[in-house]
Design an enzyme around this catalytic site. Structure first.
Site, mmCIF file in Angstrom:
data_model
loop_
_atom_site.group_PDB
_atom_site.id
_atom_site.type_symbol
_atom_site.label_atom_id
_atom_site.label_comp_id
_atom_site.label_asym_id
_atom_site.label_seq_id
_atom_site.Cartn_x
_atom_site.Cartn_y
_atom_site.Cartn_z
ATOM 1 C CG HIS A 57 -3.606 17.216 -41.707
ATOM 2 N ND1 HIS A 57 -2.425 16.962 -41.041
ATOM 3 C CD2 HIS A 57 -3.507 16.584 -42.901
ATOM 4 C CE1 HIS A 57 -1.647 16.216 -41.819
ATOM 5 N NE2 HIS A 57 -2.279 15.965 -42.931
ATOM 6 C CG HIS A 261 -1.109 11.233 -49.426
ATOM 7 N ND1 HIS A 261 -2.462 11.450 -49.493
ATOM 8 C CD2 HIS A 261 -0.613 12.169 -48.563
ATOM 9 C CE1 HIS A 261 -2.775 12.469 -48.723
ATOM 10 N NE2 HIS A 261 -1.672 12.919 -48.139
ATOM 11 C CG ASP A 312 -5.247 14.520 -46.102
ATOM 12 O OD1 ASP A 312 -4.779 15.236 -45.209
ATOM 13 O OD2 ASP A 312 -4.660 14.353 -47.193
HETATM 14 ZN ZN LIG Z 1 -1.762 14.784 -44.523
#
Ligand SMILES: [Zn+2]
Length: 434
Positions: A57, A261, A312
């Protein structure tokens, strides 16, 4: 034809010495072991295939070094993250993401998967160009010289049965069908492939999952799964099952799926993920920063899940640290070393990651593959004296000297072709906080 020469090179059959790599039209056209460096550009140290950063992100980079003090959890961090998200527009996102992707290139990343959900303006209204934010990310990757898989993310609700909060409105389309229309308006280009994402079972209701799966056919499909225990609790309360099972019932799990994850998955979930043939992207530096927990890397691997990694939230952009973290966290949990071997960690960093992003022709130094090369110095204070086959246990991103992406030198002598990436980053981040 361009030729490169490496004293040491990580080939599919192992680390070999004195390797010549011929490149033409962005692809590897020849690999010769035991060659002389005649008429070839000499690369320092150990040459590896390009790294895939499977989960990004980009805007979370603005939170680095600003959100780590005091008490809190994933959920309080998320409030900080939303405050930054509220300030982005296509221009500021282009500037920030250019810096972030250039930082990734410096760290050996040749392809990034951007899990993109900041779609609309701050009031949730579509921009005049409905994919203006995605276009900004596409342009940022192009400027930074790296490949992009733009994972356009479906985001419809603030939680299971929970309406969107005001800031979440800019993440959301009116329905999965409206999202699919926006997805269909985006095309692949030479350096970008378009993929899809289900934000999570929190943000996409059960009845909408099928529409996303249909629209994603033939593309990579990524989804956050069981990052938090509370997601499992909410899913069980609403649907009587786990997020993994719910996704499976919606036909969302298959060989083009990547679960991100997979921290709090059950043994039954793990077996199901293995049977479905998915990839799992673990993000150890983020998971530990947010106190999420430790994903069961070895159990997933044993079940047949292909492991890969992502930075991430970008509190750290160092993919050596991600794969090292995956192994070190396993050691802490089990009291046993060597849970994942160096070649398995290298697969996570390269081939598995690229496949998860829909670039199966990348991630290997072999004839016909994309000409992505990462040269790691073996003469730094961190790497001096190491066995090159164990490089991921010693090197950091700072040891990366040269990065070639599609035959183009994007990083040389540890410097990016855009110049001072730190200045790009500080300018872009400061603008979001002042
Ligand atoms: Zn994420």
């Amino acid at each position: 034809v361009n030729a490169y020469w490496a004293e040491q090179c990580w080939l599919p059959i192992g680390v070999l010495t004195r390797v010549r790599i011929d490149v033409s039209d962005g692809r590897i056209s020849g690999v010769l072991v035991g060659a002389d460096p005649v008429d070839a550009i000499r690369l320092p140290g150990l040459v590896l295939p390009g790294f895939a950063n499977v989960h990004s992100h980009a805007f979370h980079r603005a939170l680095r070094g600003r959100t780590h003090i005091g008490m809190g959890s994933f959920w309080t961090w998320r409030d900080d993250m939303y405050a930054v998200a509220a300030r982005l527009d296509p221009d500021s996102y282009l500037r920030l993401a250019t810096g972030v992707y250039a930082e990734m290139a410096l760290a050996g990343v040749t392809c990034v998967g951007e899990f993109h959900y900041v779609h609309h303006d701050v009031d949730g209204r579509p921009y005049a160009h409905v994919n203006a934010m995605g276009e900004a990310l596409r342009e940022a990757a192009r400027r930074a010289g790296i490949r992009l898989t733009l994972l356009d993310t479906c985001y419809l609700s603030g939680g299971i049965g929970v309406p969107l909060s005001p800031i979440q409105r800019r993440f959301a389309d009116l329905s999965a069908e409206a999202w699919a229309g926006r997805l269909a308006a985006q095309q692949d280009d030479e350096t970008t492939r378009v993929g899809a994402a289900i934000h999570s079972v929190r943000a996409v209701p059960r009845d909408e999952i099928g529409t996303v799966v249909d629209a994603a056919r033939g593309k990579p499909l990524h989804v956050h799964v069981s990052e938090q225990v509370s997601e499992n609790v909410a899913c069980r309360e609403a649907y009587g099952t786990t997020p993994t099972r719910l996704l499976n019932e919606g036909n969302a799990l298959g060989p083009t799926t990547t679960v991100v994850h997979a921290t709090h998955v059950t043994a039954d979930d793990i077996a199901l993920l293995g049977r479905a043939g998915v990839a799992a992207c673990l993000c150890p530096t983020t998971e530990r920063d947010l106190g999420d927990g430790i994903g069961p890397a070895r159990a997933l691997h044993d079940a047949g899940v292909k492991l890969c990694v992502g930075s991430d939230e970008h509190a750290v952009v160092d993919l050596f640290e991600e794969v090292r973290g995956m192994e070190m966290h396993e050691r802490e949990m089990t009291g046993v070393r060597g849970r994942l071997q160096p070649d398995e960690l290298m697969d996570a960093l390269t081939t598995h990651g690229h496949s998860a992003l829909g670039w199966p022709e990348a991630g290997r130094i072999e004839v016909g593959g994309l000409a992505d090369l990462v040269a790691v110095r073996l003469d730094s204070v961190r790497t001096a004296g190491i066995d090159p086959r164990q490089v991921m246990f010693a090197a950091t991103a700072a040891d990366i000297d040269t990065v070639i992406i599609g035959g183009r030198q994007v990083v040389r002598d540890g410097r990016h072709l855009l110049g001072e990436v730190a200045v790009l980053l500080s300018d872009a981040v400061d603008a979001l906080w002042t």
